[in-house]
Design a protein around this motif. Structure first.
Motif, short mmCIF file in Angstrom:
data_model
loop_
_atom_site.label_atom_id
_atom_site.label_comp_id
_atom_site.label_asym_id
_atom_site.label_seq_id
_atom_site.Cartn_x
_atom_site.Cartn_y
_atom_site.Cartn_z
N ASP A 87 1.15 -1.08 0.01
CA ASP A 87 -0.15 0.22 -0.07
C ASP A 87 1.02 1.20 0.11
N ARG A 88 2.35 1.06 0.40
CA ARG A 88 3.04 1.97 0.73
C ARG A 88 2.97 3.07 -1.18
N ARG A 89 2.83 4.41 -0.62
CA ARG A 89 3.42 5.45 -2.05
C ARG A 89 3.81 6.84 -1.67
N SER A 90 4.47 6.47 -2.27
CA SER A 90 5.07 8.76 -2.19
C SER A 90 4.15 8.95 -2.82
N CYS A 91 3.92 10.59 -1.36
CA CYS A 91 2.96 11.70 -1.69
C CYS A 91 3.43 12.96 -1.89
N ARG A 92 3.06 13.77 -2.78
CA ARG A 92 3.72 15.17 -2.55
C ARG A 92 2.98 16.38 -2.72
N LYS A 93 1.55 16.18 -2.08
CA LYS A 93 0.93 17.11 -1.76
C LYS A 93 -0.07 17.16 -0.35
N SER A 102 3.32 9.75 2.75
CA SER A 102 4.83 10.02 3.58
C SER A 102 6.20 9.79 1.86
N CYS A 103 7.34 10.48 2.05
CA CYS A 103 7.88 10.88 0.80
C CYS A 103 9.51 11.04 0.70
N TRP A 104 10.58 10.11 0.50
CA TRP A 104 12.14 10.20 0.71
C TRP A 104 11.72 11.42 -0.05
N ILE A 105 13.03 12.44 0.56
CA ILE A 105 13.78 13.32 0.10
C ILE A 105 15.27 13.18 0.61
N ASN A 106 15.73 13.42 -0.89
CA ASN A 106 16.94 12.83 -1.57
C ASN A 106 18.38 14.83 -1.61
N GLN A 107 17.80 15.69 -1.23
CA GLN A 107 18.42 16.81 -2.10
C GLN A 107 19.70 17.31 -1.00
N MET A 108 18.78 17.19 0.20
CA MET A 108 19.59 17.44 1.24
C MET A 108 21.67 17.01 1.35
N GLU A 142 -1.23 4.14 -11.03
CA GLU A 142 -0.45 3.04 -10.58
C GLU A 142 1.05 2.57 -11.14
N ILE A 143 1.79 2.77 -10.61
CA ILE A 143 3.44 2.15 -10.65
C ILE A 143 3.18 0.89 -11.13
N LYS A 144 3.46 0.77 -12.45
CA LYS A 144 4.18 -0.92 -12.89
C LYS A 144 5.05 -1.28 -12.29
N ARG A 145 5.15 -2.66 -11.07
CA ARG A 145 6.84 -3.00 -10.47
C ARG A 145 7.50 -4.21 -11.33
N VAL A 146 8.93 -3.80 -11.80
CA VAL A 146 9.24 -4.14 -12.70
C VAL A 146 10.91 -4.63 -12.25
N MET A 159 10.18 21.06 -0.68
CA MET A 159 10.26 19.29 0.02
C MET A 159 8.66 19.10 0.16
N TYR A 160 7.62 20.06 -0.91
CA TYR A 160 6.38 19.44 -0.76
C TYR A 160 5.42 20.27 0.87
N ASP A 161 6.42 21.28 0.75
CA ASP A 161 5.43 21.82 2.26
C ASP A 161 4.78 20.26 3.27
C1 LIG Z 1 17.02 7.01 -2.26
C2 LIG Z 1 15.36 7.37 -3.24
C3 LIG Z 1 15.56 8.95 -3.25
C4 LIG Z 1 14.92 9.12 -3.40
N1 LIG Z 1 13.91 10.92 -3.69
C5 LIG Z 1 13.04 11.42 -3.99
C6 LIG Z 1 12.88 12.86 -3.64
O1 LIG Z 1 13.68 13.60 -4.20
N2 LIG Z 1 11.76 13.34 -4.21
C7 LIG Z 1 10.44 13.20 -4.52
O2 LIG Z 1 10.25 13.14 -4.94
N3 LIG Z 1 10.59 11.30 -4.82
C8 LIG Z 1 11.98 10.67 -3.95
N4 LIG Z 1 11.38 9.80 -3.99
C9 LIG Z 1 11.05 8.92 -4.61
C10 LIG Z 1 10.84 7.50 -5.84
O3 LIG Z 1 10.65 9.03 -6.93
C11 LIG Z 1 9.51 6.50 -5.27
O4 LIG Z 1 9.33 5.88 -4.93
C12 LIG Z 1 9.12 6.62 -7.08
O5 LIG Z 1 8.29 7.49 -8.22
C13 LIG Z 1 8.13 5.28 -7.07
O6 LIG Z 1 7.30 5.25 -6.38
P1 LIG Z 1 6.57 5.37 -4.92
O7 LIG Z 1 6.70 5.62 -3.88
O8 LIG Z 1 4.83 5.50 -4.50
O9 LIG Z 1 6.57 3.60 -5.10
C14 LIG Z 1 12.95 8.81 -3.68
C15 LIG Z 1 13.37 7.40 -3.32
C16 LIG Z 1 14.41 6.88 -3.38
C17 LIG Z 1 14.61 5.52 -2.59
#
Ligand SMILES: Cc1cc2nc3c(=O)[nH]c(=O)nc-3n(C[C@H](O)[C@H](O)[C@H](O)COP(=O)(O)O)c2cc1C
Length: 172
Positions: free
Chosen positions: A10-16, A115-121, A161-165, A75-77
């Motif tokens: 179920d986990r997905r990256s959220c940006r809003k 949640s979402c991963w933020i990579n820019q730091m 939807e994301i196709k997992r490959v 950082m998507y606030d």
């Molecule tokens: C190492 C890593 C760095 C990432 N950096 C960012 C980021 O800086 N900004 C962002 O919006 N998403 C970032 N993501 C999230 C990915 O874009 C996201 O996991 C991918 O598109 C798949 O989508 P999902 O998380 O919804 O399954 C990062 C994910 C990882 C694992």
């Protein structure tokens, strides 16, 4: 399917995110999951800085926008920002922090928090203006930051939807 695997799927990256506080009990549970992550040789050499204040997060995001020359970077606030930091010289610090981040994302998902991963730091962690802010957060100068986690309640529930490959080969 068991609940753990369902949460993983179920986990997905959220940006809003909407403007809605996350209960402290939920943050405590999420951080319990973070520190339960595996670390190489069980070093556990990490500090987790949890910023539960949108203004403080935006102050950091503005400094990052300047350091990275990315006007408007916000950082998507998010509602909450979690910064795992680890000694820069630690060979597996990046791996340890990545494990903790995934635990954070999964624990949050299980609690209905996005949640979402933020990579820019990692690109600006040693910028002098960024370090001044990290000093205020009590992150030691010899610690570095790889990824960070943003948390909040989603503005939109619908995710593309994301196709997992991943290639999976079973050898028997
Ligand atoms: C190492 C890593 C760095 C990432 N950096 C960012 C980021 O800086 N900004 C962002 O919006 N998403 C970032 N993501 C999230 C990915 O874009 C996201 O996991 C991918 O598109 C798949 O989508 P999902 O998380 O919804 O399954 C990062 C994910 C990882 C694992």
């Amino acid at each position: 399917m068991n609940d753990v695997i369902k949460t993983i799927l179920d986990r997905r990256s959220c940006r809003k995110f909407i403007n809605k506080p996350i209960p402290q009990d939920d943050l405590d549970e999420i951080m319990k999951a973070a520190v339960a992550a595996p670390t190489a040789m069980n070093t556990q050499r990490w500090i987790f800085t949890v910023i539960d204040d949108r203004k403080i997060i935006q102050n950091l995001a503005s400094a990052m926008a300047k350091a990275l020359d990315r006007p408007g970077y916000d950082m998507y606030d998010p509602q909450v920002l979690i910064i795992p930091s680890t000694p820069a010289e630690l060979p597996y610090g990046i791996d340890d922090c990545a494990c903790a981040l995934e635990n954070i994302f999964l624990a949050a998902t299980s609690l209905g928090i996005d949640s979402c991963w933020i990579n820019q730091m990692r690109l600006c962690v040693d910028d002098p203006e960024i370090r001044k802010i990290l000093d205020e957060f009590k992150i030691p100068r010899d610690y570095t930051i790889y990824g960070m986690a943003i948390l909040g309640y989603p503005q939109e529930q619908e995710f593309k939807e994301i196709k997992r490959v991943g290639v999976v080969n079973f050898i028997k």
